[in-house]
Design a protein around this motif. Structure first.
Motif, PDB file in Angstrom:
ATOM      1  N   PHE A   1       3.304  -9.160 -33.492  1.00 15.79           N
ATOM      2  CA  PHE A   1       4.641  -8.822 -33.925  1.00 15.79           C
ATOM      3  C   PHE A   1       4.518  -8.213 -35.325  1.00 15.79           C
ATOM      4  CE2 PHE A   1       9.200 -10.634 -34.339  1.00 15.79           C
ATOM      5  CZ  PHE A   1       9.708  -9.421 -33.954  1.00 15.79           C
ATOM      6  N   PRO A   2       5.096  -7.012 -35.574  1.00 12.47           N
ATOM      7  CA  PRO A   2       4.900  -6.320 -36.862  1.00 12.47           C
ATOM      8  C   PRO A   2       5.283  -7.146 -38.094  1.00 12.47           C
ATOM      9  CG  PRO A   2       6.060  -4.911 -35.299  1.00 12.47           C
ATOM     10  CD  PRO A   2       5.928  -6.250 -34.659  1.00 12.47           C
ATOM     11  N   GLU A   3       6.400  -7.859 -38.040  1.00  7.79           N
ATOM     12  CA  GLU A   3       6.823  -8.633 -39.206  1.00  7.79           C
ATOM     13  C   GLU A   3       5.821  -9.738 -39.534  1.00  7.79           C
ATOM     14  OE1 GLU A   3      10.767 -10.094 -38.847  1.00  7.79           O
ATOM     15  OE2 GLU A   3      11.599  -8.115 -38.454  1.00  7.79           O
ATOM     16  N   ILE A   4       5.255 -10.347 -38.514  1.00  8.72           N
ATOM     17  CA  ILE A   4       4.274 -11.406 -38.743  1.00  8.72           C
ATOM     18  C   ILE A   4       3.021 -10.821 -39.372  1.00  8.72           C
ATOM     19  CG2 ILE A   4       2.764 -13.079 -37.587  1.00  8.72           C
ATOM     20  CD1 ILE A   4       5.045 -13.609 -35.636  1.00  8.72           C
ATOM     21  N   ASP A   5       2.601  -9.642 -38.897  1.00  6.41           N
ATOM     22  CA  ASP A   5       1.428  -8.991 -39.485  1.00  6.41           C
ATOM     23  C   ASP A   5       1.665  -8.675 -40.965  1.00  6.41           C
ATOM     24  OD1 ASP A   5       0.024  -9.102 -37.127  1.00  6.41           O
ATOM     25  OD2 ASP A   5       0.563  -7.071 -36.488  1.00  6.41           O
ATOM     26  N   GLU A   6       2.863  -8.177 -41.294  1.00  4.94           N
ATOM     27  CA  GLU A   6       3.175  -7.861 -42.683  1.00  4.94           C
ATOM     28  C   GLU A   6       3.153  -9.127 -43.543  1.00  4.94           C
ATOM     29  OE1 GLU A   6       6.852  -5.709 -43.009  1.00  4.94           O
ATOM     30  OE2 GLU A   6       6.231  -4.273 -41.472  1.00  4.94           O
ATOM     31  N   ARG A   7       3.748 -10.189 -43.032  1.00  2.00           N
ATOM     32  CA  ARG A   7       3.769 -11.448 -43.783  1.00  2.00           C
ATOM     33  C   ARG A   7       2.357 -11.985 -43.992  1.00  2.00           C
ATOM     34  NH1 ARG A   7       9.062 -14.288 -42.782  1.00  2.00           N
ATOM     35  NH2 ARG A   7      10.410 -12.743 -43.713  1.00  2.00           N
ATOM     36  N   GLN A   8       1.511 -11.856 -42.967  1.00  2.00           N
ATOM     37  CA  GLN A   8       0.135 -12.332 -43.113  1.00  2.00           C
ATOM     38  C   GLN A   8      -0.601 -11.514 -44.166  1.00  2.00           C
ATOM     39  OE1 GLN A   8      -1.359 -12.164 -39.102  1.00  2.00           O
ATOM     40  NE2 GLN A   8      -0.769 -14.283 -38.672  1.00  2.00           N
ATOM     41  N   LYS A   9      -0.367 -10.207 -44.215  1.00  2.00           N
ATOM     42  CA  LYS A   9      -0.998  -9.356 -45.224  1.00  2.00           C
ATOM     43  C   LYS A   9      -0.488  -9.710 -46.622  1.00  2.00           C
ATOM     44  CE  LYS A   9      -1.856  -5.499 -42.131  1.00  2.00           C
ATOM     45  NZ  LYS A   9      -1.452  -4.137 -41.740  1.00  2.00           N
TER      46      LYS A   9
ATOM     47  N   ARG B   1       0.668 -12.604 -47.542  1.00  2.00           N
ATOM     48  CA  ARG B   1       0.115 -13.917 -47.862  1.00  2.00           C
ATOM     49  C   ARG B   1      -1.345 -13.791 -48.318  1.00  2.00           C
ATOM     50  NH1 ARG B   1       1.397 -19.490 -48.365  1.00  2.00           N
ATOM     51  NH2 ARG B   1      -0.591 -20.512 -48.186  1.00  2.00           N
ATOM     52  N   ALA B   2      -2.114 -12.941 -47.616  1.00  2.27           N
ATOM     53  CA  ALA B   2      -3.517 -12.753 -47.985  1.00  2.27           C
ATOM     54  C   ALA B   2      -3.629 -12.141 -49.388  1.00  2.27           C
ATOM     55  CB  ALA B   2      -4.217 -11.872 -46.960  1.00  2.27           C
ATOM     56  N   ALA B   3      -2.777 -11.166 -49.703  1.00  2.00           N
ATOM     57  CA  ALA B   3      -2.806 -10.548 -51.033  1.00  2.00           C
ATOM     58  C   ALA B   3      -2.407 -11.558 -52.103  1.00  2.00           C
ATOM     59  CB  ALA B   3      -1.862  -9.346 -51.074  1.00  2.00           C
ATOM     60  N   TRP B   4      -1.384 -12.358 -51.829  1.00  2.00           N
ATOM     61  CA  TRP B   4      -0.945 -13.375 -52.783  1.00  2.00           C
ATOM     62  C   TRP B   4      -2.049 -14.409 -53.016  1.00  2.00           C
ATOM     63  CZ3 TRP B   4      -0.195 -18.667 -52.271  1.00  2.00           C
ATOM     64  CH2 TRP B   4       0.456 -19.280 -53.331  1.00  2.00           C
ATOM     65  N   THR B   5      -2.711 -14.829 -51.935  1.00  2.00           N
ATOM     66  CA  THR B   5      -3.793 -15.802 -52.047  1.00  2.00           C
ATOM     67  C   THR B   5      -4.943 -15.237 -52.873  1.00  2.00           C
ATOM     68  OG1 THR B   5      -3.186 -16.685 -49.895  1.00  2.00           O
ATOM     69  CG2 THR B   5      -5.352 -17.283 -50.721  1.00  2.00           C
ATOM     70  N   LYS B   6      -5.277 -13.973 -52.643  1.00  2.00           N
ATOM     71  CA  LYS B   6      -6.359 -13.334 -53.383  1.00  2.00           C
ATOM     72  C   LYS B   6      -6.017 -13.251 -54.870  1.00  2.00           C
ATOM     73  CE  LYS B   6      -9.148  -9.139 -53.298  1.00  2.00           C
ATOM     74  NZ  LYS B   6      -9.340  -7.834 -52.658  1.00  2.00           N
ATOM     75  N   LYS B   7      -4.771 -12.877 -55.189  1.00  2.00           N
ATOM     76  CA  LYS B   7      -4.332 -12.795 -56.576  1.00  2.00           C
ATOM     77  C   LYS B   7      -4.365 -14.177 -57.223  1.00  2.00           C
ATOM     78  CE  LYS B   7      -0.267 -11.556 -59.262  1.00  2.00           C
ATOM     79  NZ  LYS B   7       1.136 -11.129 -59.171  1.00  2.00           N
ATOM     80  N   ARG B   8      -3.919 -15.174 -56.510  1.00  2.00           N
ATOM     81  CA  ARG B   8      -3.883 -16.551 -57.026  1.00  2.00           C
ATOM     82  C   ARG B   8      -5.293 -17.066 -57.318  1.00  2.00           C
ATOM     83  NH1 ARG B   8      -0.900 -20.538 -59.091  1.00  2.00           N
ATOM     84  NH2 ARG B   8      -1.288 -22.546 -58.164  1.00  2.00           N
ATOM     85  N   ARG B   9      -6.221 -16.803 -56.416  1.00  2.00           N
ATOM     86  CA  ARG B   9      -7.601 -17.236 -56.632  1.00  2.00           C
ATOM     87  C   ARG B   9      -8.223 -16.535 -57.831  1.00  2.00           C
ATOM     88  NH1 ARG B   9      -9.532 -17.435 -50.355  1.00  2.00           N
ATOM     89  NH2 ARG B   9      -8.452 -19.380 -49.849  1.00  2.00           N
ATOM     90  N   ALA B  10      -7.912 -15.264 -58.014  1.00  2.00           N
ATOM     91  CA  ALA B  10      -8.433 -14.535 -59.175  1.00  2.00           C
ATOM     92  C   ALA B  10      -7.905 -15.139 -60.474  1.00  2.00           C
ATOM     93  CB  ALA B  10      -8.059 -13.059 -59.076  1.00  2.00           C
ATOM     94  N   GLN B  11      -6.624 -15.507 -60.481  1.00  2.00           N
ATOM     95  CA  GLN B  11      -6.054 -16.144 -61.669  1.00  2.00           C
ATOM     96  C   GLN B  11      -6.727 -17.486 -61.941  1.00  2.00           C
ATOM     97  OE1 GLN B  11      -1.925 -16.383 -60.661  1.00  2.00           O
ATOM     98  NE2 GLN B  11      -1.439 -14.333 -61.457  1.00  2.00           N
ATOM     99  N   GLN B  12      -6.980 -18.227 -60.908  1.00  2.00           N
ATOM    100  CA  GLN B  12      -7.631 -19.527 -61.079  1.00  2.00           C
ATOM    101  C   GLN B  12      -9.043 -19.352 -61.619  1.00  2.00           C
ATOM    102  OE1 GLN B  12      -7.257 -21.254 -57.192  1.00  2.00           O
ATOM    103  NE2 GLN B  12      -5.244 -22.140 -57.626  1.00  2.00           N
ATOM    104  N   ARG B  13      -9.766 -18.341 -61.131  1.00  2.00           N
ATOM    105  CA  ARG B  13     -11.120 -18.081 -61.630  1.00  2.00           C
ATOM    106  C   ARG B  13     -11.084 -17.726 -63.106  1.00  2.00           C
ATOM    107  NH1 ARG B  13     -12.005 -14.169 -57.605  1.00  2.00           N
ATOM    108  NH2 ARG B  13     -11.923 -15.337 -55.684  1.00  2.00           N
TER     109      ARG B  13
END
Length: 191
Positions: A160-168, A170-182
């Protein structure tokens, strides 16, 4: 010297006798409290079993009784009563094996009642009734029939397109969050 030794021995024996007696009293007090919990839960389950009306009326009492069942000391009894109450709460709408949902609820609650009565008498947990086993079998068969349709639905929802967008996102937010933590960890170690 002998009198002092006898006095010391009597003191030690008296102390250990007191500890043993206190432990024995705590054990029996715990059993009495457990029996009181079982009796109270038994009475509440009878009210739940005899509850008539719409099947949804059983949800709130079953949820409340789950908290009481979680306080039982006997692990096997606690598990059995909790499972039965969860079945009543979650599957209050089911009609299994040609029985109404109220009759299904009565069978599940009766199994919990039988278990409580057996433990209160000091017996082992009873075997589930044939009616209960038949309902579990019907529930299992119904789940097997629904599994392929649920799998198809899950596969359709994956793309479902909306789910794919949300997953992307979420992945970008998680990556940004991990970089801040590092960065924070590096700054902390430099100090």
């Amino acid at each position: 010297m002998t009198e002092a030794l006898m006095l010391g021995l009597a003191t030690v024996l008296g102390y250990f006798g007191h500890v043993a007696q206190a432990g024995y009293a705590r054990k029996h007090q715990g059993k009495a409290e457990e029996l009181a919990k079982i009796q109270a839960l038994y009475q509440e389950l009878i009210t739940l079993r005899d509850l008539d009306g719409h099947p949804r009326t059983a949800i709130e009492p079953a949820t409340r009784l789950l908290a009481d069942a979680a306080l039982l000391r006997n692990a096997k009894l606690r598990q059995r009563v909790t499972d039965n109450l969860e079945m009543v709460r979650e599957f209050h709408f089911l009609r299994l094996g040609g029985h109404s949902s109220i009759e299904v609820r009565k069978v599940w609650v009766q199994d919990a009642l039988d278990s409580l009565a057996a433990v209160a008498r000091g017996d082992r947990l009873p075997q589930p009734s044939s009616e209960f086993e038949n309902q579990l079998f019907s529930l299992d068969r119904m789940g097997a029939k629904l599994a392929p349709s649920v799998a198809v639905l899950a596969e359709a929802l994956k793309h479902f397109p909306e789910i794919d967008e949300r997953q992307k996102e979420r992945a970008a937010w998680t990556k940004k969050r991990r970089a801040q933590q590092r960065r924070r960890r590096l700054l902390f170690w430099r100090r």
